[in-house]
Design a protein around this motif. Structure first.
Motif, PDB file in Angstrom:
ATOM      1  N   LYS A  10     -34.577   6.438 -17.378  1.00 31.06           N
ATOM      2  CA  LYS A  10     -35.216   6.704 -16.078  1.00 31.06           C
ATOM      3  C   LYS A  10     -35.973   5.474 -15.578  1.00 31.06           C
ATOM      4  O   LYS A  10     -36.836   5.584 -14.700  1.00 31.06           O
ATOM      5  CB  LYS A  10     -36.158   7.894 -16.188  1.00 31.06           C
ATOM      6  CG  LYS A  10     -37.322   7.703 -17.162  1.00 31.06           C
ATOM      7  CD  LYS A  10     -38.223   8.929 -17.201  1.00 31.06           C
ATOM      8  CE  LYS A  10     -39.371   8.736 -18.180  1.00 31.06           C
ATOM      9  NZ  LYS A  10     -40.219   9.931 -18.298  1.00 31.06           N
ATOM     10  N   LYS A  36     -32.481  18.023 -21.391  1.00 34.60           N
ATOM     11  CA  LYS A  36     -33.527  18.934 -20.898  1.00 34.60           C
ATOM     12  C   LYS A  36     -34.684  18.167 -20.261  1.00 34.60           C
ATOM     13  O   LYS A  36     -35.680  18.773 -19.865  1.00 34.60           O
ATOM     14  CB  LYS A  36     -34.049  19.802 -22.050  1.00 34.60           C
ATOM     15  CG  LYS A  36     -32.972  20.619 -22.751  1.00 34.60           C
ATOM     16  CD  LYS A  36     -33.530  21.329 -23.966  1.00 34.60           C
ATOM     17  CE  LYS A  36     -32.436  22.065 -24.728  1.00 34.60           C
ATOM     18  NZ  LYS A  36     -32.944  22.709 -25.974  1.00 34.60           N
ATOM     19  N   ASN A  37     -34.561  16.860 -20.172  1.00 33.74           N
ATOM     20  CA  ASN A  37     -35.643  16.040 -19.627  1.00 33.74           C
ATOM     21  C   ASN A  37     -35.926  16.415 -18.174  1.00 33.74           C
ATOM     22  O   ASN A  37     -35.022  16.768 -17.419  1.00 33.74           O
ATOM     23  CB  ASN A  37     -35.258  14.561 -19.722  1.00 33.74           C
ATOM     24  CG  ASN A  37     -36.425  13.635 -19.480  1.00 33.74           C
ATOM     25  OD1 ASN A  37     -36.856  13.428 -18.354  1.00 33.74           O
ATOM     26  ND2 ASN A  37     -36.948  13.071 -20.560  1.00 33.74           N
ATOM     27  N   GLU A  38     -37.184  16.308 -17.765  1.00 37.54           N
ATOM     28  CA  GLU A  38     -37.560  16.686 -16.402  1.00 37.54           C
ATOM     29  C   GLU A  38     -36.991  15.729 -15.350  1.00 37.54           C
ATOM     30  O   GLU A  38     -36.862  16.068 -14.171  1.00 37.54           O
ATOM     31  CB  GLU A  38     -39.078  16.735 -16.265  1.00 37.54           C
ATOM     32  CG  GLU A  38     -39.755  15.396 -16.524  1.00 37.54           C
ATOM     33  CD  GLU A  38     -41.260  15.476 -16.457  1.00 37.54           C
ATOM     34  OE1 GLU A  38     -41.894  14.411 -16.332  1.00 37.54           O
ATOM     35  OE2 GLU A  38     -41.807  16.589 -16.515  1.00 37.54           O
ATOM     36  N   ASN A  39     -36.641  14.509 -15.775  1.00 36.86           N
ATOM     37  CA  ASN A  39     -36.127  13.514 -14.840  1.00 36.86           C
ATOM     38  C   ASN A  39     -34.602  13.641 -14.745  1.00 36.86           C
ATOM     39  O   ASN A  39     -33.894  13.550 -15.750  1.00 36.86           O
ATOM     40  CB  ASN A  39     -36.517  12.109 -15.306  1.00 36.86           C
ATOM     41  CG  ASN A  39     -36.118  11.040 -14.318  1.00 36.86           C
ATOM     42  OD1 ASN A  39     -34.945  10.695 -14.227  1.00 36.86           O
ATOM     43  ND2 ASN A  39     -37.076  10.501 -13.593  1.00 36.86           N
ATOM     44  N   PHE A  40     -34.067  13.832 -13.518  1.00 39.78           N
ATOM     45  CA  PHE A  40     -32.626  14.084 -13.396  1.00 39.78           C
ATOM     46  C   PHE A  40     -31.796  12.863 -13.783  1.00 39.78           C
ATOM     47  O   PHE A  40     -30.662  13.006 -14.262  1.00 39.78           O
ATOM     48  CB  PHE A  40     -32.262  14.567 -11.982  1.00 39.78           C
ATOM     49  CG  PHE A  40     -32.094  13.487 -10.955  1.00 39.78           C
ATOM     50  CD1 PHE A  40     -30.882  12.844 -10.792  1.00 39.78           C
ATOM     51  CD2 PHE A  40     -33.151  13.115 -10.132  1.00 39.78           C
ATOM     52  CE1 PHE A  40     -30.713  11.854  -9.845  1.00 39.78           C
ATOM     53  CE2 PHE A  40     -32.990  12.124  -9.181  1.00 39.78           C
ATOM     54  CZ  PHE A  40     -31.777  11.492  -9.037  1.00 39.78           C
ATOM     55  N   ARG A  46     -31.230  13.067 -17.441  1.00 36.07           N
ATOM     56  CA  ARG A  46     -30.238  14.114 -17.758  1.00 36.07           C
ATOM     57  C   ARG A  46     -28.832  13.631 -17.439  1.00 36.07           C
ATOM     58  O   ARG A  46     -27.892  13.835 -18.213  1.00 36.07           O
ATOM     59  CB  ARG A  46     -30.558  15.401 -16.985  1.00 36.07           C
ATOM     60  CG  ARG A  46     -31.921  15.998 -17.284  1.00 36.07           C
ATOM     61  CD  ARG A  46     -32.036  17.443 -16.831  1.00 36.07           C
ATOM     62  NE  ARG A  46     -31.800  17.651 -15.420  1.00 36.07           N
ATOM     63  CZ  ARG A  46     -32.706  17.508 -14.450  1.00 36.07           C
ATOM     64  NH1 ARG A  46     -33.938  17.112 -14.769  1.00 36.07           N
ATOM     65  NH2 ARG A  46     -32.411  17.755 -13.184  1.00 36.07           N
ATOM     66  N   ASP A  89     -27.221  22.938 -13.898  1.00 34.22           N
ATOM     67  CA  ASP A  89     -28.391  22.115 -13.543  1.00 34.22           C
ATOM     68  C   ASP A  89     -28.613  22.134 -12.026  1.00 34.22           C
ATOM     69  O   ASP A  89     -27.672  22.255 -11.235  1.00 34.22           O
ATOM     70  CB  ASP A  89     -28.164  20.677 -14.017  1.00 34.22           C
ATOM     71  CG  ASP A  89     -29.430  19.846 -13.997  1.00 34.22           C
ATOM     72  OD1 ASP A  89     -30.073  19.731 -15.045  1.00 34.22           O
ATOM     73  OD2 ASP A  89     -29.780  19.322 -12.915  1.00 34.22           O
ATOM     74  N   GLU A  90     -29.867  21.977 -11.620  1.00 32.99           N
ATOM     75  CA  GLU A  90     -30.209  22.002 -10.192  1.00 32.99           C
ATOM     76  C   GLU A  90     -29.684  20.782  -9.435  1.00 32.99           C
ATOM     77  O   GLU A  90     -29.562  20.795  -8.211  1.00 32.99           O
ATOM     78  CB  GLU A  90     -31.726  22.067 -10.024  1.00 32.99           C
ATOM     79  CG  GLU A  90     -32.439  20.846 -10.589  1.00 32.99           C
ATOM     80  CD  GLU A  90     -33.944  20.950 -10.543  1.00 32.99           C
ATOM     81  OE1 GLU A  90     -34.601  19.903 -10.616  1.00 32.99           O
ATOM     82  OE2 GLU A  90     -34.449  22.077 -10.434  1.00 32.99           O
TER      83      GLU A  90
END
Length: 476
Positions: free
Chosen positions: A390, A420-424, A427, A452-453
């Motif tokens: 990231k 599962k990391n909060e940063n796309f 992921r 995934d979103e």
């Protein structure tokens, strides 16, 4: 079966039966976002022009992911009726959505798309500009040449690279002069990229490639060797013979391989090239040699700094680690890479200092440190490399992904957690890297990411799953 009762399994059956009408009807399912998403995806993969009008209407869907998939599907189908509706949607505030629209315009092509994208090179957002430049390379219209030439000096490296690449894909002689001028650029990557583009243009003169054989960076020289080998005339081959004495082993080997394939030479057995170095160190003593070489890393002459970094890597003393890390940010790109290669040879002695440099260094230092850690392959680097998926620099991010891929199964579990990391971005890169590693143990984790979103994470997970299944089939 009522349209409101459709499920994802029903979509799968429609795909198997190539039921275009059913899939088109599924796009109107107001109850289930996932059904609409999968229907748009399936219609894009099938490529039916009968779905174009409905997909254009879906560009107004209330869900952003469904809209993005409709855009992607229209790009896959390639019908030019979609161009103007796609352009109208570039007013959307979502940056990722805009990038997807530009991608699809590049896939569809045509005069209207080309004219719009030419003007879109002036967008303030560099991520949009480089995607536009990339799209124009796919369309490969001569109408874009002047526009791409105008952004060759762009402040953003990615924009610059894609503009150069696209000019090579278009292949218009009008861009030759501008590309030759870039062979004087400070960045070896820009010089190498420009050589590659020139090599794709039929009317490029041979002289720039011959001159590039004397470039101070080995990567540029090696690319010049490849292009001259493809040209294959008497003059080109004459200069390739001279390169057999190049200081860089990879350049020599590439020239030798080309000449051998053409049956121009027989490859002689090489003498030990380290002998003279060993004799020098033995004569002055290694401690004195190291001190002199470390001081030489700050010499005014770039060639001297280049040689000093190279020899320090051969000696392999811990004293050289920190000075070589500083040299990763040298003003000369060739020195930077030579320092990186030297740190790779220092192996485990360099691991912790390189990890520290990931948090404290410039973009150059982080980029070269990530690469060196991947080459060294020490497990202590895995978690720091995942963290830098990231990184603010796109170059650091993709190099971190490449580096992790070199660890193979050692990096498997940390990468599965990174899904599962909060940063796309983490992921997405984790999914891509798991696909490259190809271990079936990651399949269940990747399947979970299909929901995934973020659309780019989902697409990367989907490609990774396909890659792993393909590799498993080949090995069975």
């Amino acid at each position: 079966m009522g349209i409101l009762k459709l499920t994802e399994k029903d979509i799968t059956k429609m795909v198997e039966k190539q039921d275009i009408t059913g899939l088109i009807n599924a796009l109107t399912n107001k109850k289930d976002i996932l059904v609409r998403y999968r229907a748009a995806e399936a219609l894009g993969e099938i490529g039916s022009i009968n779905a174009v009008d409905t997909l254009i209407n879906t560009l107004q869907d209330e869900d952003g992911d469904v809209r993005s998939m409709a855009v992607y599907a229209l790009g896959q189908i390639g019908d030019r009726r979609a161009v103007e509706p796609l352009i109208e949607n570039l007013t959307d505030d979502d940056g990722e959505f805009k990038e997807m629209v530009i991608y699809s315009l590049g896939e569809i092509g045509g005069k209207i798309a080309t004219n719009y994208l030419n003007l879109a090179l002036e967008y303030d957002d560099p991520n949009i500009r480089w995607r536009v430049a990339e799209a124009l390379g796919k369309i490969a219209s001569r109408e874009s040449v002047d526009y791409l030439i105008n952004i060759l000096e762009d402040d953003n490296t990615d924009v610059q690279f894609y503009a150069i690449n696209s000019l090579g894909e278009i292949g218009d002689k009008k861009s030759v002069k501008s590309l030759i001028n870039l062979l004087e650029d400070d960045s070896w990557r820009v010089r190498r990229c420009s050589l590659t583009a020139l090599g794709k243009i039929d009317e490029s003169p041979v002289e720039p490639f011959i001159v590039a054989l004397e470039d101070y960076d080995c990567h540029v020289r090696e690319r010049a060797v490849d292009i001259l080998g493809k040209i294959g005339d008497d003059e080109s081959l004459k200069f390739l013979k001279i390169v057999l004495d190049d200081e860089d082993e990879d350049v020599r080997e590439r020239a030798s391989a080309i000449l051998e394939d053409l049956q121009i030479i027989d490859i002689p057995i090489k003498e030990d090239e380290h002998q003279r170095l060993e004799e020098t160190i033995e004569r002055v003593g290694s401690d004195k040699a190291i001190k002199i070489l470390i001081e030489a890393l700050e010499d005014e002459d770039a060639e001297t700094r280049h040689r000093a970094a190279e020899v320090l890597g051969e000696i392999g003393d811990e004293q050289a680690v920190e000075p070589l890390i500083v040299a990763l940010d040298d003003s000369n790109s060739s020195v930077q890479w030579r320092a990186s290669e030297a740190l790779e040879k220092l192996d485990e002695l360099a691991v912790l200092p390189l990890i520290n440099a990931l948090d404290n260094g410039t973009d150059n230092v982080r980029s070269k440190s990530v690469w060196a850690l991947g080459e060294i392959g020490d497990e202590r680097a895995i978690l720091p490399l995942i963290e830098h998926l990231k990184d603010e620099s796109q170059t650091v991010r993709w190099k971190a992904a490449l580096a992790l891929g070199k660890f193979g199964k050692q990096a498997l579990n940390p990468l599965r957690q990174a899904l599962k990391n909060e940063n796309f971005t983490v992921r997405q890169k984790a999914a891509e890297t798991l696909g490259e590693i190809g271990d079936p143990l990651a399949l269940d984790d990747l399947k979970n990411v299909l929901a995934d979103e973020n659309i780019y994470v989902r697409k990367s997970a989907e490609e990774a799953i396909k890659s792993i299944i393909s590799k498993s089939t080949e090995n069975s």
